[in-house]
Scaffold this active site. Structure first.
Site, PDB file in Angstrom:
ATOM      1  CE1 TYR A   1      -0.795  32.996 -69.444  1.00  0.00           C
ATOM      2  CE2 TYR A   1      -1.082  35.253 -68.668  1.00  0.00           C
ATOM      3  CZ  TYR A   1      -1.610  34.001 -68.951  1.00  0.00           C
ATOM      4  OH  TYR A   1      -2.938  33.760 -68.736  1.00  0.00           O
TER       5      TYR A   1
ATOM      6  CB  VAL B   1     -19.802  24.679 -48.713  1.00  0.00           C
ATOM      7  CG1 VAL B   1     -18.670  24.210 -49.623  1.00  0.00           C
ATOM      8  CG2 VAL B   1     -19.683  26.164 -48.400  1.00  0.00           C
ATOM      9  N   GLY B   2     -21.483  23.803 -51.679  1.00  0.00           N
ATOM     10  CA  GLY B   2     -21.698  24.134 -53.080  1.00  0.00           C
ATOM     11  C   GLY B   2     -22.947  24.959 -53.321  1.00  0.00           C
TER      12      GLY B   2
ATOM     13  CD  GLU C   1      -5.283  35.852 -68.055  1.00  0.00           C
ATOM     14  OE1 GLU C   1      -4.208  36.414 -67.735  1.00  0.00           O
ATOM     15  OE2 GLU C   1      -5.393  34.628 -68.224  1.00  0.00           O
TER      16      GLU C   1
ATOM     17  NE  ARG D   1      -6.496  27.745 -50.344  1.00  0.00           N
ATOM     18  CZ  ARG D   1      -5.187  27.949 -50.352  1.00  0.00           C
ATOM     19  NH1 ARG D   1      -4.674  28.975 -51.017  1.00  0.00           N
ATOM     20  NH2 ARG D   1      -4.375  27.151 -49.700  1.00  0.00           N
TER      21      ARG D   1
ATOM     22  CG  PHE E   1     -16.114  25.005 -55.003  1.00  0.00           C
ATOM     23  CD1 PHE E   1     -16.671  25.919 -55.879  1.00  0.00           C
ATOM     24  CD2 PHE E   1     -16.790  24.750 -53.823  1.00  0.00           C
ATOM     25  CE1 PHE E   1     -17.844  26.580 -55.598  1.00  0.00           C
ATOM     26  CE2 PHE E   1     -17.975  25.411 -53.519  1.00  0.00           C
ATOM     27  CZ  PHE E   1     -18.504  26.324 -54.412  1.00  0.00           C
ATOM     28  N   GLY E   2     -12.015  24.829 -56.992  1.00  0.00           N
ATOM     29  CA  GLY E   2     -10.611  24.484 -57.123  1.00  0.00           C
ATOM     30  C   GLY E   2     -10.222  24.307 -58.574  1.00  0.00           C
TER      31      GLY E   2
ATOM     32  CG  HIS F   1      -4.918  33.057 -64.995  1.00  0.00           C
ATOM     33  ND1 HIS F   1      -4.276  32.842 -66.195  1.00  0.00           N
ATOM     34  CD2 HIS F   1      -4.758  31.917 -64.275  1.00  0.00           C
ATOM     35  CE1 HIS F   1      -3.751  31.628 -66.198  1.00  0.00           C
ATOM     36  NE2 HIS F   1      -4.035  31.053 -65.056  1.00  0.00           N
TER      37      HIS F   1
ATOM     38  CE1 TYR G   1     -12.982  33.515 -59.186  1.00  0.00           C
ATOM     39  CE2 TYR G   1     -14.658  32.048 -60.072  1.00  0.00           C
ATOM     40  CZ  TYR G   1     -13.442  32.677 -60.193  1.00  0.00           C
ATOM     41  OH  TYR G   1     -12.679  32.475 -61.325  1.00  0.00           O
TER      42      TYR G   1
END
Length: 402
Positions: free
Chosen positions: A94, A276-277, A136, A205, A395-396, A84, A189
């Site tokens: 929210y 790609v992991g 968060e 992404r 991923f995702g 998030h 990431y």
């Protein structure tokens, strides 16, 4: 929440198990119709393959099942919250989500959604939203307190674009304001946000940072997808490959994620990657090597063939220069049938290795496609590896339950 309200939430568990994805699919369609501006926030391609709907349904089910003690879910909540903050989700989102989710419960369940059930879910949702937005807020605060830190989106310049293999290209991203680069933990990431003309939308992404912290730039290594249809991987990844070059500007969010290297201890560490992991694992391994760590390190990687094998030369050089580092490579096919040393034909098979390669006291890090992660997690557990020693990242949207 009252005891009666908790019991009403738990009573909906069978319905959620049977109709959870139906509910979340309806919810997303309702929300995007009522608040189309959120299409710029969410990964719209994941709406097509139902991954996002499935992930949300699983999260709602887990919350309902653990409504007596939602603190049990904090590791999962942290993972979602990390995603998030990388997408700049704020408390006002929210409120919108809650409005549409409660309306969806009422409209999908019909007469079964009694006023008491709706009231219970309203209290339950507000409780969860408070937990997540509070967590968060803490994460955002930690981001901005770092040297060079920020929250939200910040412009970065592509300084270099380097071809790593037939499919994977690296992008070196420098702050457009020429300021400091916020530090990160190996394995984390960043999010990239681009305008997609075909959709007339901004789309974000996440990409793992594929280098150790260096204080100058972030490197992401992106696989180009061969599919031409609109899909979760190709929409942004292929645009980076085909349309963006050195000197172009992209919007970037601050580093996030909880799939990170544990730097403590002197026990061995084993990295297992597919395709790609390998990108977050490269960051972890490079960090260990640069820090002079003497922990035994094992690298197990699988991909189709040598042509698509990114960072092969880098890994080979590290292995040649480190007595405590060993690598093993699996190719779907090997064209030249000569001795490749620690290279094997076929898919990654952990049963080829004894306890010297896969010791019981090691930390294991797995990254790759979901079936890849599930298989090797299962294989490690069957070998007697403790579950808490096995770390993985999907991923995702998160749909694996291991």
């Amino acid at each position: 929440m009252t005891t009666d309200q908790k019991n009403l939430i738990k009573a909906t568990v069978p319905v959620l198990k049977e109709n959870g994805v139906l509910l979340t699919d309806y919810f997303y369609k309702r929300m995007f119709k009522g608040n189309p501006e959120l299409k710029n926030v969410f990964n719209m391609a994941n709406q097509q393959n139902s991954k996002q709907q499935t992930a949300l349904a699983m999260a709602i089910l887990a919350y309902a099942e653990n409504i007596e003690n939602p603190a049990i879910l904090m590791p999962a909540i942290d993972g979602i919250s990390q995603k998030h903050i990388s997408l700049d989700i704020r408390p006002e989102h929210y409120i919108i989500v809650g409005k549409h989710l409660l309306a969806s419960i009422s409209e999908v369940l019909g007469e079964a959604a009694t006023p008491e059930i709706l009231d219970a879910w309203e209290v339950a949702y507000n409780q969860l939203a408070s937990i997540m937005s509070g967590h968060e807020s803490t994460l955002y605060s930690k981001q901005v307190q770092k040297k060079g830190g920020w929250s939200g989106w910040k412009p970065f310049i592509i300084n270099e674009k380097i071809v790593e293999s037939a499919e994977i290209t690296s992008f070196h991203l420098y702050p457009a304001d020429q300021g400091s680069v916020a530090d990160f933990i190996p394995g984390q990431y960043i999010s990239i946000r681009l305008f997609i003309p075909e959709l007339n939308l901004l789309q974000p992404r996440q990409y793992s940072i594929s280098s150790a912290p260096n204080g100058e730039y972030y490197r992401i290594s992106v696989k180009k997808e061969g599919l031409t249809r609109l899909n979760p991987d190709g929409m942004i990844s292929n645009r980076l490959h085909d349309f963006l070059n050195a000197g172009d500007i992209v919007e970037v969010s601050a580093p996030a994620g909880n799939f990170t290297l544990n730097p403590k201890g002197d026990h061995p560490v084993v990295f297992i990657s597919g395709g790609v992991g390998q990108t977050p694992l490269i960051s972890m391994l490079e960090n260990l090597i640069q820090s002079g760590s003497n922990r035994p390190k094992t690298w197990i990687h699988g991909c189709r063939d040598e042509k698509v094998h990114a960072f092969k030369d880098v890994i080979d050089n590290w292995a040649d220069g480190q007595q405590d580092f060993h690598r093993h490579t699996f190719y779907d096919r090997i064209d030249n049938k000569h001795d490749f040393g620690n290279t094997y034909e076929g898919w990654v098979d952990l049963n080829k290795f004894d306890n010297k390669i896969l010791p019981e006291n090691a930390d294991y890090y797995i990254c790759g496609p979901s079936p890849f992660i599930a298989k090797h997690y299962k294989d490690l557990v069957e070998r007697g590896i403790k579950k808490q020693a096995i770390h993985f990242e999907e991923f995702g949207p998160q749909t694996l339950q291991l």
